[in-house]
Design an enzyme around this catalytic site. Structure first.
Site, PDB file in Angstrom:
ATOM      1  CG  HIS A  26      71.597 -18.669  -8.486  1.00  0.00           C
ATOM      2  ND1 HIS A  26      72.775 -18.184  -7.958  1.00  0.00           N
ATOM      3  CD2 HIS A  26      71.915 -19.838  -9.085  1.00  0.00           C
ATOM      4  CE1 HIS A  26      73.760 -19.013  -8.255  1.00  0.00           C
ATOM      5  NE2 HIS A  26      73.272 -20.027  -8.927  1.00  0.00           N
ATOM      6  CG  HIS A  82      79.397 -25.750 -11.568  1.00  0.00           C
ATOM      7  ND1 HIS A  82      79.064 -26.248 -10.335  1.00  0.00           N
ATOM      8  CD2 HIS A  82      78.740 -24.560 -11.675  1.00  0.00           C
ATOM      9  CE1 HIS A  82      78.242 -25.398  -9.728  1.00  0.00           C
ATOM     10  NE2 HIS A  82      78.022 -24.381 -10.525  1.00  0.00           N
ATOM     11  CD  GLU A  84      74.069 -23.283  -9.993  1.00  0.00           C
ATOM     12  OE1 GLU A  84      75.242 -22.869  -9.884  1.00  0.00           O
ATOM     13  OE2 GLU A  84      73.086 -22.666  -9.517  1.00  0.00           O
ATOM     14  CG  ASP A  86      73.967 -22.610 -14.703  1.00  0.00           C
ATOM     15  OD1 ASP A  86      74.131 -23.516 -13.857  1.00  0.00           O
ATOM     16  OD2 ASP A  86      74.664 -21.575 -14.705  1.00  0.00           O
ATOM     17  CG  HIS A 149      78.987 -20.869  -7.121  1.00  0.00           C
ATOM     18  ND1 HIS A 149      77.668 -20.641  -6.793  1.00  0.00           N
ATOM     19  CD2 HIS A 149      78.949 -21.393  -8.363  1.00  0.00           C
ATOM     20  CE1 HIS A 149      76.880 -20.997  -7.797  1.00  0.00           C
ATOM     21  NE2 HIS A 149      77.650 -21.457  -8.760  1.00  0.00           N
ATOM     22  CG  ASP A 168      79.378 -20.812 -12.379  1.00  0.00           C
ATOM     23  OD1 ASP A 168      78.848 -20.638 -13.484  1.00  0.00           O
ATOM     24  OD2 ASP A 168      78.884 -21.506 -11.484  1.00  0.00           O
ATOM     25  CE1 TYR A 196      77.682 -15.612 -13.284  1.00  0.00           C
ATOM     26  CE2 TYR A 196      79.657 -15.776 -11.931  1.00  0.00           C
ATOM     27  CZ  TYR A 196      78.604 -16.379 -12.603  1.00  0.00           C
ATOM     28  OH  TYR A 196      78.475 -17.747 -12.565  1.00  0.00           O
ATOM     29  CG  HIS A 229      77.545 -18.077 -16.898  1.00  0.00           C
ATOM     30  ND1 HIS A 229      76.359 -18.555 -17.410  1.00  0.00           N
ATOM     31  CD2 HIS A 229      77.717 -18.725 -15.709  1.00  0.00           C
ATOM     32  CE1 HIS A 229      75.846 -19.460 -16.578  1.00  0.00           C
ATOM     33  NE2 HIS A 229      76.651 -19.589 -15.552  1.00  0.00           N
TER      34      HIS A 229
END
Ligand code: FEO
Length: 398
Positions: A26, A82, A84, A86, A149, A168, A196, A229
């Site tokens: 991030h 998700h 994002e 990553d 998130h 996540d 985390y 993760h």
């Protein structure tokens, strides 16, 4: 190139990547000295299905792992929990190889995926909470997880395998050759999960608390949580126990003293406060924003009831790195915490004022006036710091 593929459940394979080199996540908001993993899962059934992707630099490795189990053209479904990067930056390449892939995700996932990668003509089916698809012997159920998130986030559940795939949530930034919770020391896993949660999920605690209750009300049997993760939880009870504690804001009688010092006086104050706090039997941690870093400080803050924040005055406020730290803390929106500001100054004690402003905006209750010391603390002032530490410690206990 890593070719490791692991069967985590009957015909469910981990095909993720381990990123040992990642040091910041991030942007630079999250230090990751232990790297991370991008977990992706391949479910082999009548309609072979992939759940989530990996970060872009690992695309070739990821596709190679999938190909070791099945031809890409034979995969029917792609679940995107998700968007994002990553987890999604590898997806355009997969879609290019197999354009007929049917993609499942939320409405926000659909629009976000298209915008992020300029993709059009996607074979996309929007799913909502309660929707379910059959992939052969197994089925997949979906629960929207809005703002856990990101707006697009969702969880996927496979009832036949009692397997929750929450992306996540329940993750950790930890690169290891191990894949399961039972393979590492419990304390290490808990600490990584705490780090985390504190740095990424803390602002969404209320939503996560409700989501856990929603899942419990659904009556889903879960004997494994496979996040995107870090390590996979074979003991989901432990993961839920930790998340319940954090989402409910359970704290200990502990004070987190975070500071930045220009010539050492603010650091001396911090350590003297700590002596007073310890003297009344309260746990205390003293950390320097520059030496220890905000990631570790925020992790400790998650379980601390009291925060003492200190900075030397610089120009018209706190030292710039400390202001950055306070800005980050404000975004975490901690609840039920008490605080106090402090710092040294030369000719205008304004650093602590900026700290108090940020604490107020963060929702941290000011319980004692700021302590400001001109240049260096003398013997009387050091005694006062000790007494203030004792008083703050007592307030944490009360
Ligand atoms: Fe691991 Fe929100 O991405």
């Amino acid at each position: 190139m890593d070719t490791n593929v692991i069967e985590i459940k009957n015909n469910v394979f981990w095909v993720g990547s381990v990123d040992y080199d990642l040091r910041h996540f991030h942007g630079h908001t999250f230090s990751t000295p232990n790297g991370t993993t991008y977990n992706s899962y391949l479910i082999l059934d009548e309609y072979p299905t992939l759940v989530d992707g990996v970060f872009g630099p690992f695309t070739d490795e990821w596709i190679g792992k999938i190909k070791s189990k099945i031809e890409i053209s034979k995969i029917k479904n792609l679940i995107v929990n998700h968007i994002e990067p990553d987890h999604s930056r590898s997806l355009p390449e997969l879609i290019k190889i197999n354009p007929s892939l049917k993609i499942f995700g939320t409405e926000k996932c659909k629009s976000g995926l298209k915008k992020m990668y300029g993709l059009s003509n996607l074979n996309f089916q929007v799913v909502k909470t309660g929707d379910e698809i059959n992939i052969g012997q197994k089925s997949l159920k979906f629960v929207e997880a809005t703002m856990i998130h990101w707006p697009d986030s969702m969880f996927t559940y496979c009832p036949e395998e009692k397997l929750l795939l929450p992306n996540d949530a329940f993750g950790q930034h930890l690169a290891t050759k191990e894949r399961f919770d039972e393979e590492v020391e419990t304390r290490k896993l808990e600490h990584e999960a705490q780090e985390y949660y504190a740095n990424i999920l803390w602002p969404f605690s209320g939503l996560i608390k409700n989501k856990i209750a929603e899942i419990e009300n659904l009556g889903w049997e879960i004997d494994m949580i496979a996040p995107s993760h870090g390590l996979i939880w074979k003991n989901p009870g432990k993961a839920f126990e930790l998340y319940k504690k954090w989402t409910e804001g359970v704290t200990k009688n502990k004070v987190m003293i975070a500071y930045e010092t220009m010539w050492g006086a603010t650091e001396i104050m911090a350590n003297k406060f700590a002596e007073g706090i310890k003297a009344v039997g309260v746990e205390v941690k003293v950390m320097d924003v520059n030496k220890d870093g905000k990631t570790k400080i925020v992790t400790e803050m998650l379980e601390a009831k009291g925060f003492m924040f200190g900075s030397s005055t610089h120009d018209n406020g706190a030292l710039p790195n400390f202001s950055g730290f306070l800005h980050f803390v404000k975004g975490l929106r901690p609840t039920n915490r008490i605080g106090m500001a402090f710092g040294s100054f030369g000719w205008g004690a304004v650093g602590s004022g900026e700290i108090e402003k940020y604490m107020s905006e963060a929702g941290i209750a000011k319980v004692m006036d700021a302590m400001n010391i001109n240049f260096s603390p003398d013997e009387e002032e050091l005694k006062k710091c000790f007494e203030i530490g004792k008083e703050f410690g007592e307030r944490v206990k009360s």
